[in-house]
Scaffold this motif. Structure first.
Motif, PDB file in Angstrom:
ATOM      1  N   GLN A   1      17.728  18.135   7.656  1.00 20.36           N
ATOM      2  CA  GLN A   1      19.041  18.299   7.312  1.00 20.36           C
ATOM      3  C   GLN A   1      20.090  17.827   8.368  1.00 20.36           C
ATOM      4  O   GLN A   1      20.059  17.678   9.579  1.00 20.36           O
ATOM      5  CB  GLN A   1      19.562  19.817   7.475  1.00 20.36           C
ATOM      6  N   ARG A   2      21.232  17.161   7.771  1.00 23.27           N
ATOM      7  CA  ARG A   2      22.099  16.576   8.832  1.00 23.27           C
ATOM      8  C   ARG A   2      23.621  17.237   8.803  1.00 23.27           C
ATOM      9  O   ARG A   2      24.116  17.784   9.530  1.00 23.27           O
ATOM     10  CB  ARG A   2      22.271  14.925   8.362  1.00 23.27           C
ATOM     11  N   LYS A   3      24.203  17.646   7.352  1.00 25.78           N
ATOM     12  CA  LYS A   3      25.362  18.305   7.211  1.00 25.78           C
ATOM     13  C   LYS A   3      25.134  19.800   7.585  1.00 25.78           C
ATOM     14  O   LYS A   3      24.209  20.565   7.165  1.00 25.78           O
ATOM     15  CB  LYS A   3      25.747  18.172   5.879  1.00 25.78           C
ATOM     16  N   GLY A   4      26.306  20.352   8.174  1.00 29.04           N
ATOM     17  CA  GLY A   4      26.435  21.727   8.185  1.00 29.04           C
ATOM     18  C   GLY A   4      25.853  22.425   9.360  1.00 29.04           C
ATOM     19  O   GLY A   4      25.389  23.500   9.525  1.00 29.04           O
ATOM     20  N   LEU A   5      25.531  21.410  10.483  1.00 29.98           N
ATOM     21  CA  LEU A   5      24.722  22.025  11.697  1.00 29.98           C
ATOM     22  C   LEU A   5      25.718  22.946  12.577  1.00 29.98           C
ATOM     23  O   LEU A   5      24.945  23.569  13.247  1.00 29.98           O
ATOM     24  CB  LEU A   5      24.306  20.960  12.355  1.00 29.98           C
ATOM     25  N   GLY A   6      26.681  22.770  12.471  1.00 28.45           N
ATOM     26  CA  GLY A   6      27.951  23.357  13.196  1.00 28.45           C
ATOM     27  C   GLY A   6      28.105  22.929  14.798  1.00 28.45           C
ATOM     28  O   GLY A   6      28.494  23.691  15.513  1.00 28.45           O
ATOM     29  N   VAL A   7      27.410  21.633  14.883  1.00 28.93           N
ATOM     30  CA  VAL A   7      27.566  21.183  16.367  1.00 28.93           C
ATOM     31  C   VAL A   7      28.220  19.762  16.294  1.00 28.93           C
ATOM     32  O   VAL A   7      27.854  18.979  15.123  1.00 28.93           O
ATOM     33  CB  VAL A   7      26.406  21.416  17.240  1.00 28.93           C
ATOM     34  N   SER A   8      28.839  19.244  17.338  1.00 28.23           N
ATOM     35  CA  SER A   8      29.197  17.871  17.350  1.00 28.23           C
ATOM     36  C   SER A   8      28.964  17.149  18.717  1.00 28.23           C
ATOM     37  O   SER A   8      29.470  17.748  19.554  1.00 28.23           O
ATOM     38  CB  SER A   8      30.557  17.965  16.844  1.00 28.23           C
ATOM     39  N   THR A   9      28.458  16.110  18.526  1.00 30.37           N
ATOM     40  CA  THR A   9      28.089  15.416  20.192  1.00 30.37           C
ATOM     41  C   THR A   9      28.396  14.001  19.851  1.00 30.37           C
ATOM     42  O   THR A   9      28.317  13.237  21.174  1.00 30.37           O
ATOM     43  CB  THR A   9      26.419  15.547  20.554  1.00 30.37           C
ATOM     44  N   GLY A  10      28.874  13.585  18.967  1.00 30.40           N
ATOM     45  CA  GLY A  10      29.698  12.293  18.876  1.00 30.40           C
ATOM     46  C   GLY A  10      28.406  11.312  18.233  1.00 30.40           C
ATOM     47  O   GLY A  10      28.473  10.013  18.007  1.00 30.40           O
ATOM     48  N   GLU A  11      27.235  11.844  17.850  1.00 32.84           N
ATOM     49  CA  GLU A  11      26.137  11.048  17.599  1.00 32.84           C
ATOM     50  C   GLU A  11      25.712  11.671  16.249  1.00 32.84           C
ATOM     51  O   GLU A  11      25.540  12.785  16.076  1.00 32.84           O
ATOM     52  CB  GLU A  11      25.031  10.886  18.288  1.00 32.84           C
ATOM     53  N   PRO A  12      25.100  10.920  15.003  1.00 32.98           N
ATOM     54  CA  PRO A  12      24.419  11.855  14.181  1.00 32.98           C
ATOM     55  C   PRO A  12      23.185  12.588  14.562  1.00 32.98           C
ATOM     56  O   PRO A  12      22.319  11.929  15.132  1.00 32.98           O
ATOM     57  CB  PRO A  12      24.122  10.622  13.092  1.00 32.98           C
ATOM     58  N   LEU A  13      23.185  13.978  14.249  1.00 28.25           N
ATOM     59  CA  LEU A  13      22.119  14.878  14.445  1.00 28.25           C
ATOM     60  C   LEU A  13      21.377  15.272  13.105  1.00 28.25           C
ATOM     61  O   LEU A  13      22.045  15.684  12.029  1.00 28.25           O
ATOM     62  CB  LEU A  13      22.542  15.885  15.233  1.00 28.25           C
ATOM     63  N   TYR A  14      20.228  15.395  13.272  1.00 31.95           N
ATOM     64  CA  TYR A  14      19.204  15.964  12.176  1.00 31.95           C
ATOM     65  C   TYR A  14      18.530  17.195  12.875  1.00 31.95           C
ATOM     66  O   TYR A  14      18.140  17.173  13.925  1.00 31.95           O
ATOM     67  CB  TYR A  14      18.247  14.994  11.707  1.00 31.95           C
ATOM     68  N   VAL A  15      18.159  18.025  12.056  1.00 32.12           N
ATOM     69  CA  VAL A  15      17.207  19.231  12.176  1.00 32.12           C
ATOM     70  C   VAL A  15      15.905  18.551  12.483  1.00 32.12           C
ATOM     71  O   VAL A  15      15.247  18.125  11.504  1.00 32.12           O
ATOM     72  CB  VAL A  15      17.116  20.373  11.267  1.00 32.12           C
ATOM     73  N   ILE A  16      15.196  18.479  13.481  1.00 31.30           N
ATOM     74  CA  ILE A  16      14.138  18.060  13.889  1.00 31.30           C
ATOM     75  C   ILE A  16      12.718  19.027  13.536  1.00 31.30           C
ATOM     76  O   ILE A  16      11.803  18.716  13.019  1.00 31.30           O
ATOM     77  CB  ILE A  16      13.879  17.476  15.134  1.00 31.30           C
ATOM     78  N   ARG A  17      12.915  20.183  14.029  1.00 30.90           N
ATOM     79  CA  ARG A  17      12.043  21.461  13.913  1.00 30.90           C
ATOM     80  C   ARG A  17      12.846  22.641  13.940  1.00 30.90           C
ATOM     81  O   ARG A  17      13.899  22.674  14.633  1.00 30.90           O
ATOM     82  CB  ARG A  17      10.891  21.056  14.702  1.00 30.90           C
ATOM     83  N   LEU A  18      12.151  23.801  13.566  1.00 32.59           N
ATOM     84  CA  LEU A  18      12.635  24.906  13.535  1.00 32.59           C
ATOM     85  C   LEU A  18      11.632  25.916  14.324  1.00 32.59           C
ATOM     86  O   LEU A  18      10.282  25.933  13.791  1.00 32.59           O
ATOM     87  CB  LEU A  18      12.871  25.584  12.181  1.00 32.59           C
ATOM     88  N   GLU A  19      11.835  26.488  15.381  1.00 32.24           N
ATOM     89  CA  GLU A  19      11.138  27.232  16.301  1.00 32.24           C
ATOM     90  C   GLU A  19      11.435  28.738  15.953  1.00 32.24           C
ATOM     91  O   GLU A  19      12.316  29.368  16.547  1.00 32.24           O
ATOM     92  CB  GLU A  19      11.188  27.107  17.695  1.00 32.24           C
ATOM     93  N   ALA A  20      10.634  29.472  15.159  1.00 34.62           N
ATOM     94  CA  ALA A  20      11.015  30.709  14.517  1.00 34.62           C
ATOM     95  C   ALA A  20      10.667  31.815  15.668  1.00 34.62           C
ATOM     96  O   ALA A  20      11.676  32.552  15.896  1.00 34.62           O
ATOM     97  CB  ALA A  20      10.044  31.141  13.639  1.00 34.62           C
ATOM     98  N   LYS A  21       9.849  31.929  16.543  1.00 33.02           N
ATOM     99  CA  LYS A  21       9.606  32.762  17.720  1.00 33.02           C
ATOM    100  C   LYS A  21      10.679  32.883  18.648  1.00 33.02           C
ATOM    101  O   LYS A  21      11.183  33.790  19.162  1.00 33.02           O
ATOM    102  CB  LYS A  21       8.293  32.436  18.302  1.00 33.02           C
ATOM    103  N   ALA A  22      11.224  31.669  18.885  1.00 30.49           N
ATOM    104  CA  ALA A  22      12.266  31.518  19.935  1.00 30.49           C
ATOM    105  C   ALA A  22      13.554  31.317  19.226  1.00 30.49           C
ATOM    106  O   ALA A  22      14.647  31.560  19.941  1.00 30.49           O
ATOM    107  CB  ALA A  22      12.273  30.268  20.772  1.00 30.49           C
ATOM    108  N   ALA A  23      13.616  31.436  17.808  1.00 27.79           N
ATOM    109  CA  ALA A  23      14.804  31.542  17.255  1.00 27.79           C
ATOM    110  C   ALA A  23      15.868  30.266  17.338  1.00 27.79           C
ATOM    111  O   ALA A  23      16.732  30.499  17.485  1.00 27.79           O
ATOM    112  CB  ALA A  23      15.534  32.704  17.205  1.00 27.79           C
ATOM    113  N   ARG A  24      15.203  29.300  17.704  1.00 28.17           N
ATOM    114  CA  ARG A  24      15.818  27.971  18.005  1.00 28.17           C
ATOM    115  C   ARG A  24      15.976  26.918  16.762  1.00 28.17           C
ATOM    116  O   ARG A  24      14.732  26.629  16.228  1.00 28.17           O
ATOM    117  CB  ARG A  24      15.349  27.147  19.124  1.00 28.17           C
TER     118      ARG A  24
END
Length: 384
Positions: free
Chosen positions: A255-278
């Motif tokens: 996922q790229r859109k709707g991440l809710g963060v901005s750093t000036g570079e395109p960001l994508y969801v790389i992985r979901l860490e359920a136990k750490a809720a990250r």
């Protein structure tokens, strides 16, 4: 001499149960088989009560669909039964779907529905009704072998092919299943519906998961598991905390859109860490996957999958329903199956299916598949 369903008897002596969803595809299957003279029974499964769960009446697998299936059965002159499978569907499909999302996976409930409900429970019901075969409106093909076994293949219409969702069909189930639309383009199916005068001829195709009425998985999960969704950090691969989220169920790998963060570079969801809720994000190149471990393997090949060893087998695999099969090597070390993609794929997500084909040709045979458990980038070159 075999009839059109590959059985050595006259159609009038062949009982066929048709799984009628209320859509145009299964309705045409029932009408076609009735016209060919088969002893046809229609069964519609009530899987989900949208009125109670989504606070609105009707929709897929209930209400209007059941009414449409009943009208078609009356029009073509076949018996029609509605079976209440809601409890089975809830336990086998919805509860697993919900837990899988909470675990940071991206599940495919249609695969589990076919495996556990339509091709297990409904097939058993068909046997109890004295049926010789169960026919469905899926766009997938099966062919008989000289030894009596049947093989599964991609449909003639590549734009409608549903083999990705049917990889979990077992050899025993395949012997009793028939897919009359596997050789037809969708346009021909609608033309047949008009020819038969079916009221569903122009009915729109179902696009979404049947129990997700508004296209929002998170709403269903929060309703079914109140209090189970936890917020946490959105973290860059380099360790920086970029922001917070209100539940990993709102994100998917790639996922790229709707991440809710901005750093000036395109960001994508790389992985979901359920136990750490990250939610871990990073650049697109970090999504590249070359190695996949798959579990719950269903195998339809001619030799045992466990015999492939490290040498492996040249195959083609599909890691998303919307992607074409890509060349790969399938290996099995005796305890686990792994897939090496010959070219990297982006956005390969745990919980999705990895479906294995004999080749990347349009009518290729389905060899099986499994659930994606783990992924990794290309392995480092061996030391000299």
């Amino acid at each position: 001499m075999l009839n059109s369903l590959g059985l050595p008897r006259d159609p009038s002596e062949t009982r066929v149960v048709v799984a009628m969803s209320g859509g145009v595809d299964s309705s045409v299957v029932a009408a076609l088989l009735k016209r060919e003279g088969y002893d046809v029974l229609g069964i519609t499964l009530q899987l989900y009560d949208h009125g109670a769960a989504a606070h609105r009446k009707g929709a897929c697998c209930a209400g209007q669909d059941i009414h449409d299936a009943r009208r078609v059965a009356e029009a073509i002159g076949i018996p029609h039964y509605v079976l209440d499978y809601e409890a089975r569907f809830r336990a086998a499909v919805i509860d697993r779907f919900t837990q899988s999302y909470l675990d940071g996976e991206t599940p495919i409930p249609c695969v589990e529905c076919n495996r556990s409900i339509k091709f297990r429970d409904l097939l058993e019901t068909a046997r109890e009704l004295g049926a010789d075969v169960l026919a469905t409106g899926h766009y997938v093909a099966s062919r008989g072998l000289p030894d009596g076994r049947r093989t599964l293949h991609r449909a003639a219409d590549p734009g409608r092919d549903q083999s990705y969702f049917l990889y979990a069909t077992t050899p025993e189930q395949l012997n009793l299943l028939r897919f009359p639309l596997g050789e037809l383009p969708k346009d021909d199916t609608r033309a047949l519906a008009r020819e038969f005068g079916l009221t569903v001829a122009e009915k729109a195709d179902s696009q979404d998961i049947c129990f997700v009425t508004q296209g929002r998985y998170s709403d269903v999960i929060e309703r079914l598991k109140p209090g189970a969704v936890q917020g946490g950090d959105i973290v860059h691969l380099d360790g920086r905390v970029l922001g917070q989220h209100n539940g990993i169920i709102h994100y998917t790998v790639g996922q790229r859109k709707g991440l809710g963060v901005s750093t000036g570079e395109p960001l994508y969801v790389i992985r979901l860490e359920a136990k750490a809720a990250r939610v871990v994000v990073g650049p697109r190149e970090a999504l590249a996957t070359r190695m996949i471990r798959i579990t719950d393997v269903n195998w339809l090949g001619d030799v045992p999958v466990e015999s492939l060893g490290n040498a492996g087998l040249e195959v083609a695999v599909r890691v998303r329903s919307t992607r074409e099969p890509r060349p790969a090597i399938l290996r099995h070390d005796g305890t686990a199956a792994t897939v090496e993609l010959l070219s990297a794929e982006d956005g390969v997500s745990p919980g999705q299916a990895c479906v294995i084909y004999e080749s990347d040709l349009p009518r290729a045979r389905v060899l099986g598949g499994g659930t994606i458990a783990r992924t990794s980038a290309e392995a480092a070159p061996a030391a000299a």
